[in-house]
Design an enzyme around this catalytic site. Structure first.
Site, mmCIF file in Angstrom:
data_model
loop_
_atom_site.group_PDB
_atom_site.id
_atom_site.type_symbol
_atom_site.label_atom_id
_atom_site.label_comp_id
_atom_site.label_asym_id
_atom_site.label_seq_id
_atom_site.Cartn_x
_atom_site.Cartn_y
_atom_site.Cartn_z
ATOM 1 N N ARG A 1 58.882 63.335 6.737
ATOM 2 C CA ARG A 1 58.389 64.712 6.725
ATOM 3 C C ARG A 1 57.454 65.045 7.882
ATOM 4 O O ARG A 1 57.547 66.142 8.447
ATOM 5 C CB ARG A 1 57.724 65.027 5.384
ATOM 6 N N ASP B 1 69.403 76.856 -0.995
ATOM 7 C CA ASP B 1 68.048 77.382 -0.915
ATOM 8 C C ASP B 1 67.697 77.880 0.478
ATOM 9 O O ASP B 1 67.239 79.011 0.650
ATOM 10 C CB ASP B 1 67.034 76.319 -1.353
ATOM 11 N N ASP C 1 56.652 67.404 -0.838
ATOM 12 C CA ASP C 1 57.053 67.797 0.509
ATOM 13 C C ASP C 1 56.309 69.019 1.023
ATOM 14 O O ASP C 1 56.030 69.133 2.219
ATOM 15 C CB ASP C 1 58.565 68.038 0.568
ATOM 16 N N SER D 1 69.231 65.145 -7.376
ATOM 17 C CA SER D 1 68.557 65.594 -6.168
ATOM 18 C C SER D 1 68.400 64.375 -5.274
ATOM 19 O O SER D 1 67.789 63.384 -5.682
ATOM 20 C CB SER D 1 67.185 66.177 -6.524
#
Length: 401
Positions: free
Chosen positions: A94, A14, A123, A175
């Protein structure tokens, strides 16, 4: 001269195709930033890959020590568990990544920051709220919310058409997000809550049934709520967490299978491995039972729920969290001592603790004879404490007449 964008870059499919996509659709110079949070992946090849994909520059930042000291330990001190289970391994990482993106953007004079988070997850919120808090004039580009690419197959076609190497298909269908605090697993067979996790799912922790048959004891030393030593060995925060991870993983500690409520409104199912963090959390909670009074303990538990929600929702850099930190700091002034934990087949239980600030007074609680407590005093206390009940009962009796 084209304007600049700083991209949160992992080197995966990605973020690799985001580089040419940004150049083609926005005519921007792309500068990448990769954060090493202990994910265990080799970051060195990312430099050449980013440049070959069209980036002009890449920053590879080792943030592990800062992550543990300034993000993980505050969460543990606050007593945070999102929805009673999740130790916020991804959530608390994050804001650090986003802070570093902002720092690079300011250094490079970039007008934009881009990320590869999808429009379905948490996120995107965590990244963008941090950017708003720290760099309110920087614009955010989130390709997954606006481009025409809808599948992995389309992403692969896009990459191949531009000569970008496509990562080898993952052997595991999940994931995953990994850092020094945890490893999360989502997707594939886990999307059906009726499915038990596969026996080979775990990558860090032993399954409890495969853990050693003998228990192991570990002593954690705390100073003002922060763990500073394991078994008497004083360590820096990163080294201490890594040591705790080693011990916890060996004994199958910190495996959580949960269905959680995402901020964006949907439920998701995930399996988390947080071995060292679980030991440190449980030991800290035990120590507080010794050093905090009842009222403060009860209120701190309320604060912990709110604090966990703030972190989960990406509200790290907010006035409320700053205020809660001040409250937590006050509660931790006496949270020092040594806690012994027993590790055995997925269980982490208290096996003794001491503190110079202990509020436990054996003279008062003993079942033997004492000279510090007059048991007759309890009668007056009960009469006053129970007076509302008595008045209510008398009122009901009067209505029956």
């Amino acid at each position: 001269m084209s304007k600049k964008v700083v991209l949160a870059y992992s080197g995966g499919l990605d973020t690799s195709i985001i580089i040419p996509w940004l150049k083609e659709n926005y005519d921007l110079e792309v500068i990448c930033m990769s954060a090493d949070l202990g994910q265990g992946e080799e970051l060195a090849p990312l430099h050449d890959k980013a440049i070959k994909s069209g980036a002009s520059k890449i920053y590879i930042e080792d943030l592990k020590a800062e992550f543990v000291k300034d993000y993980v330990f505050p969460v543990l001190r606050a007593g945070c568990l999102y929805e009673g289970k999740y130790l916020l391994g991804t959530s608390c990482a994050r804001p650090l990544i986003a802070k570093k993106l902002v720092e690079v953007a300011k250094k490079e004079g970039a007008d934009y920051i881009a990320h590869g988070a999808t429009g379905k997850g948490n996120d995107q919120v965590r990244f963008e709220l941090t950017i708003k808090a720290l760099a309110p004039n920087v614009k955010v580009i989130a390709p997954w919310r606006i481009w025409d690419i809808k599948s992995r197959e389309q992403a692969i076609d896009y990459a191949e058409a531009r000569g970008i190497p496509v990562p080898v298909a993952k052997k595991r269908p999940y994931s995953m997000d990994r850092n020094v605090l945890h490893l999360s697993h989502e997707g594939a067979d886990l999307e059906d809550p009726a499915n038990e996790p596969m026996s080979d799912l775990l990558l860090i922790c032993n399954r409890p049934e495969d853990a050693p048959d003998a228990p192991e004891y570990v002593e954690i030393t705390y100073e003002k709520g922060n763990p500073v030593a394991i078994n008497g060995e004083y360590l820096e925060p990163l080294a201490l967490l890594e040591k705790a991870n080693e011990l916890g993983a060996k004994h199958g500690i910190g495996i959580v299978d949960m269905v959680e409520n995402r901020l964006v409104g949907m439920k998701s199912r995930g399996v988390y491995e947080t071995p060292g963090g679980t030991i440190l959390y449980e030991a800290h909670k035990c120590l507080e039972s010794l050093t905090l009074d009842r009222a403060t303990t009860e209120y701190k538990s309320i604060i912990g729920i709110k604090y966990a929600q703030l972190v989960y929702d990406g509200l790290w850099y907010t006035p409320l969290k700053e205020a809660l930190d001040a409250f937590i700091d006050k509660t931790q002034e006496t949270c020092s001592g040594v806690v012994k934990m027993k590790l055995y087949k997925g269980n982490c239980t208290i096996a003794g603790m001491t503190s110079p600030y202990s509020l436990y007074n054996e003279e008062f609680v003993t079942f033997g004879e004492d000279e510090v407590y007059n048991q007759a005093d309890a009668e007056g206390f009960i009469n006053l404490f129970g007076l509302p009940l008595k008045v209510n009962a008398l009122m009901k009796e009067s209505l029956k007449k």
